[in-house]
Design an enzyme around this catalytic site. Structure first.
Site, PDB file in Angstrom:
ATOM      1  CB  CYS A   1      -0.876   0.019   1.245  1.00 58.82           C
ATOM      2  SG  CYS A   1      -1.824  -1.487   1.450  1.00 58.82           S
TER       3      CYS A   1
ATOM      4  NE  ARG B   1       4.312   1.960  -1.552  1.00 63.72           N
ATOM      5  CZ  ARG B   1       5.503   1.437  -1.297  1.00 63.72           C
ATOM      6  NH1 ARG B   1       6.519   1.766  -2.042  1.00 63.72           N
ATOM      7  NH2 ARG B   1       5.679   0.621  -0.304  1.00 63.72           N
TER       8      ARG B   1
ATOM      9  CD1 TRP C   1      -2.045  -4.636  -4.710  1.00 66.69           C
ATOM     10  CD2 TRP C   1      -1.466  -5.824  -2.915  1.00 66.69           C
ATOM     11  NE1 TRP C   1      -1.715  -5.892  -5.132  1.00 66.69           N
ATOM     12  CE2 TRP C   1      -1.349  -6.646  -4.061  1.00 66.69           C
ATOM     13  CE3 TRP C   1      -1.153  -6.377  -1.668  1.00 66.69           C
ATOM     14  CZ2 TRP C   1      -0.945  -7.969  -3.989  1.00 66.69           C
ATOM     15  CZ3 TRP C   1      -0.749  -7.706  -1.599  1.00 66.69           C
ATOM     16  CH2 TRP C   1      -0.642  -8.481  -2.760  1.00 66.69           C
TER      17      TRP C   1
ATOM     18  CG  ASN D   1       2.903  -0.498   3.145  1.00 66.87           C
ATOM     19  OD1 ASN D   1       2.444  -1.555   2.744  1.00 66.87           O
ATOM     20  ND2 ASN D   1       4.075  -0.039   2.760  1.00 66.87           N
ATOM     21  N   GLY D   2       1.374  -2.882   5.295  1.00 68.74           N
ATOM     22  CA  GLY D   2       2.012  -4.065   5.871  1.00 68.74           C
ATOM     23  C   GLY D   2       0.962  -4.995   6.465  1.00 68.74           C
TER      24      GLY D   2
ATOM     25  CD  GLU E   1      12.007  -8.871 -17.577  1.00 68.14           C
ATOM     26  OE1 GLU E   1      11.857  -9.715 -16.677  1.00 68.14           O
ATOM     27  OE2 GLU E   1      11.602  -7.706 -17.485  1.00 68.14           O
TER      28      GLU E   1
ATOM     29  CE  LYS F   1       8.285  -6.476 -17.456  1.00 68.06           C
ATOM     30  NZ  LYS F   1       9.427  -6.554 -16.617  1.00 68.06           N
TER      31      LYS F   1
ATOM     32  CD  GLU G   1       5.086  -7.319 -14.983  1.00 63.30           C
ATOM     33  OE1 GLU G   1       4.850  -7.230 -13.778  1.00 63.30           O
ATOM     34  OE2 GLU G   1       6.213  -7.079 -15.467  1.00 63.30           O
TER      35      GLU G   1
ATOM     36  CG  HIS H   1      14.085 -32.032 -22.607  1.00 67.19           C
ATOM     37  ND1 HIS H   1      14.508 -33.327 -22.750  1.00 67.19           N
ATOM     38  CD2 HIS H   1      15.105 -31.260 -23.053  1.00 67.19           C
ATOM     39  CE1 HIS H   1      15.737 -33.353 -23.238  1.00 67.19           C
ATOM     40  NE2 HIS H   1      16.118 -32.103 -23.435  1.00 67.19           N
TER      41      HIS H   1
ATOM     42  CE  LYS I   1       8.431  -0.144 -10.296  1.00 58.93           C
ATOM     43  NZ  LYS I   1       8.743  -0.839 -11.551  1.00 58.93           N
TER      44      LYS I   1
HETATM   45  C1  AGP Z   1       8.547  -6.626 -12.844  1.00 61.10           C
HETATM   46  O1  AGP Z   1       7.974  -6.213 -14.025  1.00 61.10           O
HETATM   47  C2  AGP Z   1       7.663  -6.928 -11.750  1.00 61.10           C
HETATM   48  N1  AGP Z   1       6.606  -6.043 -11.578  1.00 61.10           N
HETATM   49  C3  AGP Z   1       8.233  -7.595 -10.534  1.00 61.10           C
HETATM   50  O2  AGP Z   1       8.514  -8.892 -10.938  1.00 61.10           O
HETATM   51  C4  AGP Z   1       9.490  -7.006  -9.826  1.00 61.10           C
HETATM   52  O3  AGP Z   1      10.604  -7.120 -10.648  1.00 61.10           O
HETATM   53  C5  AGP Z   1       9.705  -7.759  -8.502  1.00 61.10           C
HETATM   54  O4  AGP Z   1       8.597  -7.559  -7.671  1.00 61.10           O
HETATM   55  C6  AGP Z   1      10.972  -7.371  -7.795  1.00 61.10           C
HETATM   56  O5  AGP Z   1      10.970  -6.031  -7.387  1.00 61.10           O
HETATM   57  P1  AGP Z   1      12.291  -5.313  -6.895  1.00 61.10           P
HETATM   58  O6  AGP Z   1      13.242  -5.289  -8.037  1.00 61.10           O
HETATM   59  O7  AGP Z   1      11.846  -3.942  -6.485  1.00 61.10           O
HETATM   60  O8  AGP Z   1      12.835  -6.102  -5.746  1.00 61.10           O
END
Ligand code: AGP
Length: 604
Positions: free
Chosen positions: A2, A27, A76, A102-103, A476, A480, A483, A499, A599
């Site tokens: 959050c 966030r 969140w 937050n937490g 990666e 991308k 997500e 495999h 994020k």
């Molecule tokens: C990346 O596109 C993601 N949203 C996510 O996987 C991110 O890389 C991951 O949460 C790690 O975050 P950080 O690099 O801030 O530790």
């Protein structure tokens, strides 16, 4: 996950809080709210809405809320679904205390039961509401003492902001495990989950450490430890400007951040060379094994980094998800170097893995983007990436900056260990400084990539394949895409395809093949043939002009050739970022704030 913001000063609190929330929206974005101490009625006014910050703004629009002190929150959901009742701030029974959080409060159920027995009624399903009631129950003429008392009752990881009608001139903020900074102004002060939220008003910050409590009035910030002892904190200033935290004419932050990469790579290279005396290069001479820990995109950077470290530093290296590493008995000692990679420096699993490994006497080097973040302060050594704030939830510019940092670190560490000569090091450097130009060249393919995106945006699945240094780039690319577009995608080392995943291939499956002209080119061509033989749709990302590859490919995304094949991952990931971006926008998805994601993942 959050976001928290708080203000006390001479301005009207509501606009400051709403601006802060807008910048924190990445966030969490299922509901939002604010609490302001009304100057006339002397009561706390709370406004909340389900949805995004703009929904809260529209709801508040035109309402008279006059006060110079307040706290706000974007949520969140963890405990209880998104709803007005569960949105923060939460207030106590008499509404004398308001709390944003937050937490997670792990023992909230037990505390809630005890409060219910004492006659408290709960309006929400959240863990946060217990804090508001505990403050009221235990208030003893002093808010700081009360917060200290409550801090000892609650368990978990959290950042909390409190205002109260009983001490209406202050915000009390407490941090244990979740990020919280204090912004220092003139005649005004702030709290926030991160720096961009209040960058508009100040560039001077204090980063609270775990179990620290700040008492903030408009003219003063005092910090205490959990036992109430005063702590002297040194403020730091950031160079980031507000423009870096705005869209600057781009439709989305993600697109802006993709286009910023020539600059962020340049800045990260310069930043690296201004830090060549980093003590980690002395330490590296004593190291016998390396463990890279990270999550998500940062983990993928680590997978590429392993290749470079083993090649140039010649130290055996493993890469692990921080969330896994933390819960297994991996033997580490004082000759182990943990490399913790994190854009935010706040990812709970990465942080706590690093902390645990340090306790077992390993050394920790963190590669972090956010200056002053928790992980950077919890490590023995830090190397920063120089990307400025990354707002889009999908990591883009920080990924390429992590890669360049890992490559430069490997070269410099290799030099220190005598595996490279100064001449060889400089030769690599001369290749690396061309990267911003090469990335610019890839960005020119944007239109072509958009056209390919139109052709395939309606498919249900995607497969990404690569080999060697580029197999993590396949991971990666898949991350991308999934997500932000919600299309199912998988990344695979191309040699592994036969495999199992080969069973997925038919005429409806686009297979993105990363096929640079490197030492594994011919092997990759064989894998593409296997895809084609099963009628898969081949989208090749390549610098090859070879007619054989052209005949096998349904689509080609051109990348420039590089002098040194170690640079290919940094060049070949850019088209995959653009592909994901275009597919998601064609599908009308919210690319900057994809569903269910935040994020910064500060919960375990
Ligand atoms: C990346 O596109 C993601 N949203 C996510 O996987 C991110 O890389 C991951 O949460 C790690 O975050 P950080 O690099 O801030 O530790």
């Amino acid at each position: 996950m959050c976001g928290i913001v708080g203000y006390v000063g001479y301005r009207k609190a509501v606009p400051v809080l709403l601006h802060g929330l807008q910048r924190l929206e990445y966030r969490g974005y299922d509901s939002a709210g604010l609490a302001v101490l009304d100057e006339k009625s002397k009561k706390i006014i709370v406004e909340k809405q389900v949805g995004k910050i703009k929904d809260l703004q529209e709801y508040i629009w035109g309402k008279e809320i006059n006060g110079n002190i307040g706290i706000a929150h974007t949520r969140w959901a963890t405990h209880g679904p998104p709803s007005i009742e569960n949105a923060h701030p939460h207030t106590s029974k008499s509404e004398a205390f308001a709390v944003v959080h937050n937490g997670i409060i792990e023992n909230y159920a037990k505390l809630k039961d005890e409060l219910i027995k004492k006659g408290y009624q709960f309006k929400s399903q959240t863990d946060t509401e217990v804090i508001a009631h505990l403050l009221e129950e235990y208030y003893e003429k002093d808010l700081l003492t009360t917060v200290l008392k409550v801090a000892k009752m609650i368990e978990g990881a959290y950042a909390i902001g409190v205002i109260s009608t009983v001490e209406p001139d202050k915000i009390v903020a407490l941090r244990k495990g979740s990020p919280l900074v204090v912004g220092i102004g003139e005649g005004e002060n702030f709290i926030a989950s991160d720096i961009p939220a209040i960058l508009e008003y100040t560039k001077t910050f204090i980063a609270l450490d775990d179990e620290e409590i700040a008492v903030i009035t408009k003219d003063k910030v005092e910090v205490y430890d959990i036992n109430g002892n005063k702590v002297e904190k040194k403020p730091f200033t950031v160079k980031w400007d507000l423009v870096a935290a705005e869209k600057g004419g781009f439709k989305h932050f993600m697109l802006k951040e993709i286009y910023e990469q020539p600059k962020t790579i340049t800045d990260t290279i310069s930043g690296f060379f201004s830090d060549l005396n980093n003590p980690v290069y002395n330490e590296i001479k004593n190291i016998q094994n390396i463990v890279i820990i990270a999550c998500g995109t940062s983990y993928h950077a680590g997978l590429v980094g392993k290749f470079w470290i083993e090649k140039f530093v010649k130290i055996p290296t493993i890469v692990d998800y921080a969330s896994e590493f933390r819960y297994r008995d991996f033997p580490v000692n004082e000759k182990t170097l943990i490399i913790a990679i994190s854009q935010s420096g706040e990812t709970a699993d990465t942080r706590f893995s690093a902390i645990d490994a340090r306790k077992k006497s390993a050394k920790v080097l963190s590669i972090v983007n956010v200056v002053g973040s928790s992980l950077s302060r919890e490590s023995d050594f830090v190397i920063y990436t120089y990307c400025g704030p990354e707002i889009g939830v999908a990591a883009t510019k920080t990924f390429t900056a992590q890669l360049i940092t890992l490559l430069l670190f490997s070269l410099k560490a290799g030099l220190e260990r005598g595996n490279l000569t100064q001449e060889e090091f400089e030769k690599y450097y001369n290749d690396i400084i061309h990267l911003p130009h090469l990335v610019n060249e890839v960005l020119k393919q944007d239109k072509a990539i958009e056209e390919i995106s139109y052709k395939y945006h309606n498919v249900k699945d995607f497969l990404f394949l690569g080999r060697g240094l580029n197999y993590p780039i396949a991971f990666e690319g898949a991350l991308k895409l999934k997500e932000i577009s919600y299309i199912h995608a998988e990344g695979y080392p191309a040699g592994e395809m036969k495999h199992g995943p080969i069973a997925l291939i038919d005429e409806n499956l686009p297979v993105v093949c990363i096929v640079p002209k490197d030492s594994l080119y011919e092997k990759m061509i064989s894998n593409i043939q296997e895809v084609k033989a099963r009628k898969g749709i081949v989208i090749s990302v390549s610098d090859s002009q070879d007619s054989h590859l052209l005949s096998l490919s349904d689509n080609i995304i051109k990348i420039p050739s590089v002098e040194n094949e170690n640079l290919y991952p940094i060049v070949s990931v850019i088209p995959l970022q653009l592909l994901a971006y275009h597919i998601a926008t064609i599908l009308g998805k919210d690319v900057d704030q994809p569903r269910n994601l935040a994020k910064t993942v500060t919960v375990e």
